[in-house]
Design a protein around this motif. Structure first.
Motif, PDB file in Angstrom:
ATOM      1  N   ILE A  10       0.616  -1.114  -0.072  1.00  0.00           N
ATOM      2  CA  ILE A  10      -0.118   0.105   0.388  1.00  0.00           C
ATOM      3  C   ILE A  10       0.347   1.053  -0.264  1.00  0.00           C
ATOM      4  O   ILE A  10       0.617   2.243  -0.604  1.00  0.00           O
ATOM      5  CB  ILE A  10      -1.055  -0.393   1.197  1.00  0.00           C
ATOM      6  N   LYS A  11       2.140   1.186   0.573  1.00  0.00           N
ATOM      7  CA  LYS A  11       2.898   2.579   1.087  1.00  0.00           C
ATOM      8  C   LYS A  11       3.615   2.847  -0.437  1.00  0.00           C
ATOM      9  O   LYS A  11       3.947   4.050  -0.862  1.00  0.00           O
ATOM     10  CB  LYS A  11       4.067   2.532   2.076  1.00  0.00           C
ATOM     11  N   ILE A  14       0.945   4.431  -2.259  1.00  0.00           N
ATOM     12  CA  ILE A  14       0.998   5.617  -1.884  1.00  0.00           C
ATOM     13  C   ILE A  14       2.112   6.444  -3.258  1.00  0.00           C
ATOM     14  O   ILE A  14       2.077   7.905  -3.792  1.00  0.00           O
ATOM     15  CB  ILE A  14       0.742   5.623  -0.562  1.00  0.00           C
ATOM     16  N   GLU A  29      -0.998  11.083   4.589  1.00  0.00           N
ATOM     17  CA  GLU A  29      -0.789  10.338   6.049  1.00  0.00           C
ATOM     18  C   GLU A  29      -2.077   8.729   5.274  1.00  0.00           C
ATOM     19  O   GLU A  29      -3.446   8.754   5.367  1.00  0.00           O
ATOM     20  CB  GLU A  29      -2.054  11.300   7.346  1.00  0.00           C
ATOM     21  N   LEU A  30      -1.326   7.693   5.478  1.00  0.00           N
ATOM     22  CA  LEU A  30      -2.791   6.895   5.832  1.00  0.00           C
ATOM     23  C   LEU A  30      -2.688   6.672   6.723  1.00  0.00           C
ATOM     24  O   LEU A  30      -2.521   6.229   8.162  1.00  0.00           O
ATOM     25  CB  LEU A  30      -1.465   5.932   4.865  1.00  0.00           C
ATOM     26  N   GLN A  50       3.415   1.204  11.244  1.00  0.00           N
ATOM     27  CA  GLN A  50       2.388   2.050  11.219  1.00  0.00           C
ATOM     28  C   GLN A  50       1.678   2.260  12.610  1.00  0.00           C
ATOM     29  O   GLN A  50       1.251   2.037  13.740  1.00  0.00           O
ATOM     30  CB  GLN A  50       0.843   0.724  10.748  1.00  0.00           C
ATOM     31  N   SER A 201      -9.919   1.404  -0.330  1.00  0.00           N
ATOM     32  CA  SER A 201      -8.931   0.748  -0.631  1.00  0.00           C
ATOM     33  C   SER A 201      -9.073   0.576  -2.019  1.00  0.00           C
ATOM     34  O   SER A 201      -8.223   0.789  -2.777  1.00  0.00           O
ATOM     35  CB  SER A 201      -9.346  -0.881   0.184  1.00  0.00           C
ATOM     36  N   PHE A 204      -7.987   4.657  -3.384  1.00  0.00           N
ATOM     37  CA  PHE A 204      -6.919   6.103  -2.724  1.00  0.00           C
ATOM     38  C   PHE A 204      -6.126   6.406  -3.959  1.00  0.00           C
ATOM     39  O   PHE A 204      -5.609   8.010  -3.935  1.00  0.00           O
ATOM     40  CB  PHE A 204      -6.222   5.085  -1.665  1.00  0.00           C
ATOM     41  N   TYR A 214      -5.798  12.468   4.070  1.00  0.00           N
ATOM     42  CA  TYR A 214      -6.348  11.245   4.503  1.00  0.00           C
ATOM     43  C   TYR A 214      -6.426  10.082   3.667  1.00  0.00           C
ATOM     44  O   TYR A 214      -7.568  10.755   2.739  1.00  0.00           O
ATOM     45  CB  TYR A 214      -7.085  11.207   5.724  1.00  0.00           C
ATOM     46  N   VAL A 217      -7.505   2.775   4.406  1.00  0.00           N
ATOM     47  CA  VAL A 217      -7.575   1.760   4.271  1.00  0.00           C
ATOM     48  C   VAL A 217      -7.993   0.754   5.263  1.00  0.00           C
ATOM     49  O   VAL A 217      -7.278   1.031   6.174  1.00  0.00           O
ATOM     50  CB  VAL A 217      -6.124   1.619   3.141  1.00  0.00           C
TER      51      VAL A 217
END
Length: 225
Positions: A10-11, A14, A29-30, A50, A201, A204, A214, A217
């Motif tokens: 995910i990161k 992003i 920001e996750l 996290q 999810s 994003f 923001y 997820v």
């Protein structure tokens, strides 16, 4: 894949989405949404580094927040009833779901009574859907001066849950409307509203392209229940 692997993925996504949008990755920001998962499963994400989590039910927050590290930041992202405001303010650092002037005033009064000044976001019903709560754009513009008079809550931005679309890229129009609404409020009231909570999810990356700060997820990190 494991929670740690999911977070890494995910990161990475992003980072790629920010690069494509010409944005700094630090602008996004996750929020790892841990709803329905027990504290021991959430701990896997904590162990992977996290620090920011979201819950949409007070009861789950009451169970998990005390059981996990005190160094975490918790966002309340679910619908907020007046009878739960005091307990939510006592547990969570940021509230994403102030959906009416009446609720904002009540939250402000409770915060004053508790000696708090929480960060809050205003929920916008950008698609005018009867199934969802939130200010209509018109209501928000009419109410905004009155909202700014509430001194015990800090309004930092807007939140939305857009209408369901078949292709995630089709959500862009809704995210763009929220950003433009925010931009208009900043200009007309000469203030800063830095936060836009939008994107989950399935969409994003589209939200990041339209200015999200923001993203919320859950399933893509913790798995499906």
């Amino acid at each position: 894949m494991s929670v740690e692997q999911n977070l890494t993925e995910i990161k990475s996504r992003i980072s790629s989405a920010c690069e494509q949008a010409g944005r700094d990755v630090d602008e996004v920001e996750l929020i790892a949404v841990s709803k329905t998962w027990p504290a021991e499963h959430v701990q896997k994400a904590v162990d992977a580094g996290q620090k920011v989590f979201g819950e949409n039910k007070l009861q789950e927050g009451q169970e998990k927040i005390p059981a996990l590290s005190k160094n975490l930041t918790w966002h309340y992202i679910g619908g907020l009833q007046r009878n739960k405001v005091r307990k939510v303010l006592g547990l969570f650092h940021v509230i994403h779901s102030i959906d009416s002037l009446k609720l904002a005033k009540y939250t402000n009064n409770v915060a004053a009574d508790m000696g708090l000044n929480p960060d809050v976001l205003l929920q916008v019903n950008i698609g005018d859907e009867s199934s969802k709560g939130g200010f209509s754009p018109e209501e928000l513009e009419v109410s905004f001066s009155e909202l700014l008079e509430l001194k015990n809550i800090s309004i930092t931005g807007l939140m939305c849950i857009p209408p369901v679309v078949i292709n995630s890229k089709d959500a862009a129009v809704w995210f763009r409307k929220v950003r433009e609404l925010r931009d208009g409020l900043e200009i007309s009231h000469r203030i800063k509203l830095p936060q836009l909570s939008m994107g989950m999810s399935n969409d994003f990356e589209t939200a990041i392209a339209e200015g999200a700060t923001y993203i919320r997820v859950g399933t893509s990190i913790f798995g499906a229940r």
